[in-house]
Design a protein around this motif. Structure first.
Motif, PDB file in Angstrom:
ATOM      1  N   LYS A 197       0.830  -1.211   0.000  1.00  0.00           N
ATOM      2  CA  LYS A 197       0.000   0.000   0.000  1.00  0.00           C
ATOM      3  C   LYS A 197       0.859   1.252   0.000  1.00  0.00           C
ATOM      4  O   LYS A 197       0.595   2.199  -0.764  1.00  0.00           O
ATOM      5  CB  LYS A 197      -0.919  -0.004   1.222  1.00  0.00           C
ATOM      6  N   ARG A 198       1.905   1.268   0.849  1.00  0.00           N
ATOM      7  CA  ARG A 198       2.794   2.438   0.887  1.00  0.00           C
ATOM      8  C   ARG A 198       3.461   2.656  -0.465  1.00  0.00           C
ATOM      9  O   ARG A 198       3.616   3.793  -0.930  1.00  0.00           O
ATOM     10  CB  ARG A 198       3.858   2.260   1.974  1.00  0.00           C
ATOM     11  N   GLY A 199       3.857   1.550  -1.107  1.00  0.00           N
ATOM     12  CA  GLY A 199       4.492   1.661  -2.412  1.00  0.00           C
ATOM     13  C   GLY A 199       3.559   2.232  -3.460  1.00  0.00           C
ATOM     14  O   GLY A 199       3.953   3.087  -4.269  1.00  0.00           O
ATOM     15  N   VAL A 200       2.317   1.795  -3.445  1.00  0.00           N
ATOM     16  CA  VAL A 200       1.325   2.265  -4.410  1.00  0.00           C
ATOM     17  C   VAL A 200       1.104   3.764  -4.269  1.00  0.00           C
ATOM     18  O   VAL A 200       1.060   4.493  -5.275  1.00  0.00           O
ATOM     19  CB  VAL A 200      -0.006   1.504  -4.239  1.00  0.00           C
ATOM     20  N   TYR A 201       0.979   4.243  -3.039  1.00  0.00           N
ATOM     21  CA  TYR A 201       0.720   5.665  -2.840  1.00  0.00           C
ATOM     22  C   TYR A 201       1.993   6.505  -2.984  1.00  0.00           C
ATOM     23  O   TYR A 201       1.928   7.680  -3.353  1.00  0.00           O
ATOM     24  CB  TYR A 201       0.046   5.901  -1.488  1.00  0.00           C
ATOM     25  N   TYR A 202       3.137   5.885  -2.751  1.00  0.00           N
ATOM     26  CA  TYR A 202       4.394   6.600  -2.969  1.00  0.00           C
ATOM     27  C   TYR A 202       4.566   6.936  -4.449  1.00  0.00           C
ATOM     28  O   TYR A 202       4.887   8.077  -4.802  1.00  0.00           O
ATOM     29  CB  TYR A 202       5.584   5.760  -2.493  1.00  0.00           C
ATOM     30  N   ILE A 203       4.349   5.954  -5.321  1.00  0.00           N
ATOM     31  CA  ILE A 203       4.605   6.179  -6.747  1.00  0.00           C
ATOM     32  C   ILE A 203       3.617   7.171  -7.361  1.00  0.00           C
ATOM     33  O   ILE A 203       3.910   7.760  -8.403  1.00  0.00           O
ATOM     34  CB  ILE A 203       4.577   4.856  -7.548  1.00  0.00           C
ATOM     35  N   GLY A 204       2.464   7.371  -6.708  1.00  0.00           N
ATOM     36  CA  GLY A 204       1.465   8.262  -7.285  1.00  0.00           C
ATOM     37  C   GLY A 204       1.275   9.581  -6.565  1.00  0.00           C
ATOM     38  O   GLY A 204       0.623  10.490  -7.099  1.00  0.00           O
ATOM     39  N   VAL A 205       1.843   9.710  -5.354  1.00  0.00           N
ATOM     40  CA  VAL A 205       1.601  10.923  -4.565  1.00  0.00           C
ATOM     41  C   VAL A 205       2.888  11.496  -3.970  1.00  0.00           C
ATOM     42  O   VAL A 205       3.160  12.694  -4.101  1.00  0.00           O
ATOM     43  CB  VAL A 205       0.597  10.646  -3.423  1.00  0.00           C
ATOM     44  N   ASP A 206       3.667  10.659  -3.318  1.00  0.00           N
ATOM     45  CA  ASP A 206       4.762  11.149  -2.475  1.00  0.00           C
ATOM     46  C   ASP A 206       6.111  11.305  -3.167  1.00  0.00           C
ATOM     47  O   ASP A 206       6.999  11.967  -2.637  1.00  0.00           O
ATOM     48  CB  ASP A 206       4.943  10.207  -1.273  1.00  0.00           C
ATOM     49  N   SER A 207       6.290  10.688  -4.324  1.00  0.00           N
ATOM     50  CA  SER A 207       7.599  10.756  -4.978  1.00  0.00           C
ATOM     51  C   SER A 207       7.923  12.180  -5.416  1.00  0.00           C
ATOM     52  O   SER A 207       7.046  12.933  -5.848  1.00  0.00           O
ATOM     53  CB  SER A 207       7.623   9.825  -6.198  1.00  0.00           C
ATOM     54  N   LYS A 208       9.205  12.544  -5.337  1.00  0.00           N
ATOM     55  CA  LYS A 208       9.660  13.866  -5.765  1.00  0.00           C
ATOM     56  C   LYS A 208       9.715  13.975  -7.289  1.00  0.00           C
ATOM     57  O   LYS A 208       9.913  15.057  -7.831  1.00  0.00           O
ATOM     58  CB  LYS A 208      11.042  14.160  -5.183  1.00  0.00           C
ATOM     59  N   ASP A 209       9.538  12.851  -7.981  1.00  0.00           N
ATOM     60  CA  ASP A 209       9.635  12.844  -9.435  1.00  0.00           C
ATOM     61  C   ASP A 209       8.330  13.194 -10.145  1.00  0.00           C
ATOM     62  O   ASP A 209       8.254  13.129 -11.371  1.00  0.00           O
ATOM     63  CB  ASP A 209      10.090  11.463  -9.930  1.00  0.00           C
ATOM     64  N   ILE A 210       7.302  13.550  -9.386  1.00  0.00           N
ATOM     65  CA  ILE A 210       6.026  13.921 -10.005  1.00  0.00           C
ATOM     66  C   ILE A 210       5.594  15.295  -9.494  1.00  0.00           C
ATOM     67  O   ILE A 210       5.737  15.615  -8.324  1.00  0.00           O
ATOM     68  CB  ILE A 210       4.910  12.888  -9.709  1.00  0.00           C
ATOM     69  N   SER A 211       5.058  16.092 -10.415  1.00  0.00           N
ATOM     70  CA  SER A 211       4.555  17.411 -10.039  1.00  0.00           C
ATOM     71  C   SER A 211       3.144  17.272  -9.475  1.00  0.00           C
ATOM     72  O   SER A 211       2.495  16.237  -9.629  1.00  0.00           O
ATOM     73  CB  SER A 211       4.542  18.336 -11.259  1.00  0.00           C
ATOM     74  N   LYS A 212       2.657  18.318  -8.836  1.00  0.00           N
ATOM     75  CA  LYS A 212       1.339  18.256  -8.202  1.00  0.00           C
ATOM     76  C   LYS A 212       0.225  17.949  -9.197  1.00  0.00           C
ATOM     77  O   LYS A 212      -0.702  17.198  -8.903  1.00  0.00           O
ATOM     78  CB  LYS A 212       1.054  19.575  -7.478  1.00  0.00           C
ATOM     79  N   GLU A 213       0.331  18.528 -10.407  1.00  0.00           N
ATOM     80  CA  GLU A 213      -0.735  18.308 -11.382  1.00  0.00           C
ATOM     81  C   GLU A 213      -0.752  16.881 -11.926  1.00  0.00           C
ATOM     82  O   GLU A 213      -1.756  16.435 -12.484  1.00  0.00           O
ATOM     83  CB  GLU A 213      -0.619  19.293 -12.552  1.00  0.00           C
TER      84      GLU A 213
END
Length: 230
Positions: free
Chosen positions: A20-36
């Motif tokens: 679960k943490r991995g799933v939400y990390y790749i879509g929300v918490d990673s520094k490699d993605i912008s807010k949009e």
């Protein structure tokens, strides 16, 4: 010639909460993605999965994954150089297409049906090496003769995926003239792998850039000195 894709298979996860943490990390918490671009997961058929909770629930509730030592999920990262990714996107495709194509080939080779969610990272820190995180449920949804099949990602599987990636790029990537020239030069004249050769090209480009900046700064100093002497 080495593959144009880098594939990393992280340590298989044996805990649902880690999945679960991995799933939400790749879509929300990673520094490699912008807010949009946050919460832009996709799957085998869906282009946009706003909330991947259903995937996590399928992992949590699957009867074949109840044992504490069973592998709940695999976390894989597929990374391309920007040049190759941009050439692929020119054909109207992106990571969704290439990931689906490669995982479909895996399914055919192993007679399984994969359940997965993924997220593309192509902004900020990932600008030069856009990549895609894929989290795959640890068991197939297709019943075989001995029940649900476990999903394994061996070195042979990774090598096969790299070949499939390259074939997909060869089919669809639309390289610009100079990019094609680089490819031919790197493979024939330099006799080096893409990775090391491109590092050399990047070094030379940076060297020329610094030389140009140094030359410009010298001209600026000379102009200032001339202005003072008048």
């Amino acid at each position: 010639m080495s593959s144009r894709v880098f594939i990393k298979n992280r340590i298989p996860t044996k805990n649902v909460s880690t999945t679960k943490r991995g799933v939400y990390y790749i879509g929300v918490d990673s520094k490699d993605i912008s807010k949009e671009n946050q919460k832009q997961w996709f799957g085998p058929e869906e282009d946009l999965i706003k909330d991947p909770k259903r995937f996590v629930d399928r992992v949590k509730n699957h009867r074949a994954l109840k044992h504490s030592k069973s592998v709940k999920s695999h976390h894989m990262i597929f990374s391309l150089r920007k040049m190759d990714y941009d050439a692929y996107k020119r054909s109207g495709k992106d990571y969704k297409d290439i990931i689906r194509a490669v995982l479909n080939d895996y399914e055919k080779k192993h007679s399984v049906k994969l359940d997965w969610v993924a997220h593309i990272h192509d902004t900020n820190m990932a600008e030069n090496h856009p990549h895609c995180h894929v989290i795959i449920k640890g068991v197939s949804d297709t019943l075989g003769d001995r029940g649900h099949k476990r999903i394994y990602m061996t070195k042979q599987d990774i090598d096969s995926m790299k070949k499939d990636f390259d074939l997909e790029l060869d089919r669809h990537a639309q390289y610009k003239f100079m990019e094609r020239e680089d490819i031919q030069t790197l493979s024939k004249d330099l006799g080096k792998s893409f990775e090391s050769a491109l590092q050399n090209l990047a070094f030379e480009a940076e060297k020329k850039k610094r030389e140009g900046e140094l030359e410009r700064s010298k001209k600026v100093r000379k102009n200032k000195e001339r202005g003072r002497s008048r």
